[in-house]
Write an enzyme that holds these catalytic residues in place. Structure first.
Site, PDB file in Angstrom:
ATOM      1  N   HIS A  45       9.454  24.227  20.856  1.00 25.32           N
ATOM      2  CA  HIS A  45      10.178  23.576  19.750  1.00 25.32           C
ATOM      3  C   HIS A  45      10.359  22.404  19.852  1.00 25.32           C
ATOM      4  CE1 HIS A  45      11.599  27.458  18.034  1.00 25.32           C
ATOM      5  NE2 HIS A  45      11.808  27.984  19.274  1.00 25.32           N
ATOM      6  N   GLY A  47      12.636  18.996  20.479  1.00 27.27           N
ATOM      7  CA  GLY A  47      13.901  18.961  20.961  1.00 27.27           C
ATOM      8  C   GLY A  47      14.195  19.666  22.037  1.00 27.27           C
ATOM      9  N   GLY A  48      13.302  20.608  22.687  1.00 26.28           N
ATOM     10  CA  GLY A  48      13.618  21.242  23.720  1.00 26.28           C
ATOM     11  C   GLY A  48      14.902  22.152  23.822  1.00 26.28           C
ATOM     12  N   ILE A  49      15.252  22.731  24.997  1.00 23.09           N
ATOM     13  CA  ILE A  49      16.270  23.448  25.230  1.00 23.09           C
ATOM     14  C   ILE A  49      17.812  22.962  24.783  1.00 23.09           C
ATOM     15  CG2 ILE A  49      17.774  24.717  27.016  1.00 23.09           C
ATOM     16  CD1 ILE A  49      15.127  26.179  26.381  1.00 23.09           C
ATOM     17  N   SER A 207      31.636  29.024  37.273  1.00 23.84           N
ATOM     18  CA  SER A 207      32.690  28.060  36.383  1.00 23.84           C
ATOM     19  C   SER A 207      32.218  26.847  36.532  1.00 23.84           C
ATOM     20  CB  SER A 207      34.092  28.113  37.155  1.00 23.84           C
ATOM     21  OG  SER A 207      34.005  27.494  38.480  1.00 23.84           O
ATOM     22  N   ALA A 209      30.067  23.785  33.946  1.00 26.22           N
ATOM     23  CA  ALA A 209      29.807  23.330  32.570  1.00 26.22           C
ATOM     24  C   ALA A 209      29.560  24.470  31.793  1.00 26.22           C
ATOM     25  CB  ALA A 209      29.130  22.093  32.416  1.00 26.22           C
ATOM     26  N   VAL A 296      25.140  30.654  36.661  1.00 30.52           N
ATOM     27  CA  VAL A 296      25.103  30.134  38.048  1.00 30.52           C
ATOM     28  C   VAL A 296      24.037  28.947  38.187  1.00 30.52           C
ATOM     29  CG1 VAL A 296      26.129  32.696  38.921  1.00 30.52           C
ATOM     30  CG2 VAL A 296      23.514  32.148  38.512  1.00 30.52           C
ATOM     31  N   GLY A 297      23.848  28.290  37.242  1.00 27.50           N
ATOM     32  CA  GLY A 297      22.997  27.162  37.283  1.00 27.50           C
ATOM     33  C   GLY A 297      21.518  27.487  36.634  1.00 27.50           C
ATOM     34  N   HIS A 471      46.298   0.349  20.151  1.00 30.19           N
ATOM     35  CA  HIS A 471      47.531   1.478  20.009  1.00 30.19           C
ATOM     36  C   HIS A 471      47.758   1.616  18.379  1.00 30.19           C
ATOM     37  CE1 HIS A 471      51.426   2.971  20.699  1.00 30.19           C
ATOM     38  NE2 HIS A 471      51.968   2.251  19.620  1.00 30.19           N
TER      39      HIS A 471
END
Length: 492
Positions: A45, A47-49, A207, A209, A296-297, A471
């Site tokens: 695809h 655009g990749g993952i 835990s 991202a 887990v990465g 502000h």
């Protein structure tokens, strides 16, 4: 610059890029802008993952969850919303639609910039690093959709040559032995993005991202979620103070955490799983849930593309490169996730631009400074950071000044009903230079770029103090945090 565009050989290019994720396609665009005859090889695809199964569709999912949460809070805003619910199928369909729209956009960019798209699996051959053999692509085992057919008349199988080949093959979920995803009860982020039905309970391993974004999404839609983290701190790469505050907010929402713990075994049952979780004291706790998400990465896609035969150096599953994407083999480069952490889309894009500009001899190109790459986690509350944490700054020998400003003292945050959060800034006492910024709270993923720009310009506290912020905005807290570091905070 190569002159292959004038050589009359349709299969010869100045630059060939393997992989069309954010790093690959952005590099292709910049390459074409620089006058290189450019091709990009893609097996699945455009655009990749990131675009198809990562950054973009997860944000669409999280947006649905965020709106659903606000519907529950309607009374706080003087509104009524008595009858509401959700369809997980419709949420997923919206997410896939967002990805599809952007996928088409990448195709348009390639056409607009006259970048040839070659469909198939690429492999560098030993006979010259600039030779790329492309065979018929195979759908990834983790792809949730069949591989789309290549456009009619598109380039495909064959031998292609280029003086410069940039590897941008990305990464895939890391798999733990004995806890291999099965697409049914044990999920990676691929399956977690397209659930056929809403699970009532989940165990999330990791835990970081990815783990926290899915934990936040499913919890917001009513799932009972427990997050298991090997280290003492959730969000391990973040500043300890920010992570602690984030955990407190997650737990207040009902999320559960087991830290300094690891899943050692997963038993599959007829209607779910039992996760055996070993805690730091050696005890084993059994968690039952309908699904388990392994977060887990990720690991780089370095296999089967010919790197070994060419003698390209790899380390810990990634290609070793210098600050410009150059490998140890002339004419072979690597960018993005496959070139190592931080594995972030925006890092890949910038890395690719640096790489191809260096190839082109553009003056003033600077090597990648990883300390100035922001990280963002889009859970609720959001987390964003750039530069050194307080602990790492001290470990590096800096004498630091630290500023803090709470969301609860900001008028815009209170008006939004989002008064829980913190902006934290870290300065080098000796020079006044901003060396780290860390945030937790509403919209901090949009705020962090201000500090990234400041760090890139080597901004000092004095320059930030003299900057006028609008502000009422959340961004005012950025200046207040700076003022706090020097004992001059005005609104707290």
């Amino acid at each position: 610059m190569a002159d292959s565009s004038k050589a009359g050989d349709a299969s010869t290019y100045d630059v060939i890029i393997i992989g069309s994720g954010p790093g690959g396609y952005v590099t292709a665009v910049r390459s074409a802008q620089l006058g290189f005859r450019t091709a990009i090889v893609e097996r699945e695809h455009l655009g990749g993952i990131c675009l198809n199964w990562g950054c973009i569709p997860t944000k669409a999912l999280l947006r649905s969850a965020e709106i659903f949460e606000f519907m529950h809070r309607a009374k706080e805003y003087g509104l009524s919303a008595d009858k509401f619910g959700f369809s997980i199928a419709d949420i997923v369909q919206r997410s896939r639609g967002v990805s599809g729209r952007l996928n088409g956009g990448v195709g348009f960019l390639m056409k607009k910039n006259k970048v040839d798209v070659i469909w198939g699996e690429a492999k560098l051959t030993k006979a010259g690093g600039g030779t790329v053999e492309v065979s018929v692509g195979k759908t990834s085992k983790k792809a949730m959709e069949p591989q789309p057919p290549a456009p009619k008349g598109a380039l495909g199988e064959g031998t292609y040559k280029a003086k410069h080949v940039i590897v941008a093959t990305g990464a895939r979920p890391r798999v733990l032995p004995g806890i291999e995803p099965d697409g049914d009860k044990i999920w990676t982020y691929f399956e977690a993005m397209v659930p056929k039905e809403m699970p009532k309970s989940l165990v999330v391993m990791g835990s970081g991202a990815i783990g926290m974004e899915f934990a936040s999404f499913y919890h917001a839609l009513g799932a009972d979620v427990t997050v298991v983290e090997l280290l003492p701190q959730i969000l391990p790469v973040e500043d300890a103070e920010i992570a602690k505050l984030a955990r407190r907010q997650f737990e207040k929402q009902g999320l559960k955490f087991l830290t300094e713990a690891k899943v050692t075994k997963v038993e599959k049952m007829a209607k779910g799983i039992t996760a055996h979780v070993e805690t730091k004291d050696g005890k084993v706790e059994k968690l039952q849930a309908e699904k388990l998400i392994s977060a887990v990465g990720v690991q780089g896609n370095i296999e089967n593309i010919g790197l070994e035969a060419l003698g390209v150096t790899t380390e810990r599953g990634c290609v070793v490169v210098d600050g410009y994407g150059q490998t140890n083999v002339a004419g072979i480069y690597a960018i993005g996730d496959v070139a190592g952490p931080p594995m972030l889309a925006h890092k890949a894009e910038h890395e690719g631009v640096i790489c191809v500009e260096k190839i082109a001899g553009v003056k003033g190109v600077h090597g990648l400074d990883k300390l100035k790459i922001p990280g963002c986690t889009y859970c609720h509350p959001q987390i964003a950071s750039v530069g050194l944490t307080e602990a790492k700054a001290k470990d590096a020998g800096y004498d630091v000044k630290v500023g803090r400003f709470q969301f609860g003292a900001n008028g815009k945050a209170i008006a939004l009903g989002e008064d829980q959060g913190l902006i934290k800034t870290i300065f080098d006492t000796k020079t006044g230079q901003l060396i780290g910024a860390h945030m937790v709270g509403a919209e901090v993923t949009e705020l962090i770029q201000g500090f990234v720009v400041a760090m890139n310009l080597e901004t000092t506290e004095e320059e930030l103090m003299h900057t006028v912020f609008p502000h009422p905005t959340l961004s005012e807290m950025m200046k207040e945090s700076v003022l706090d570091a020097y004992g001059r905070v005005l609104n707290a």
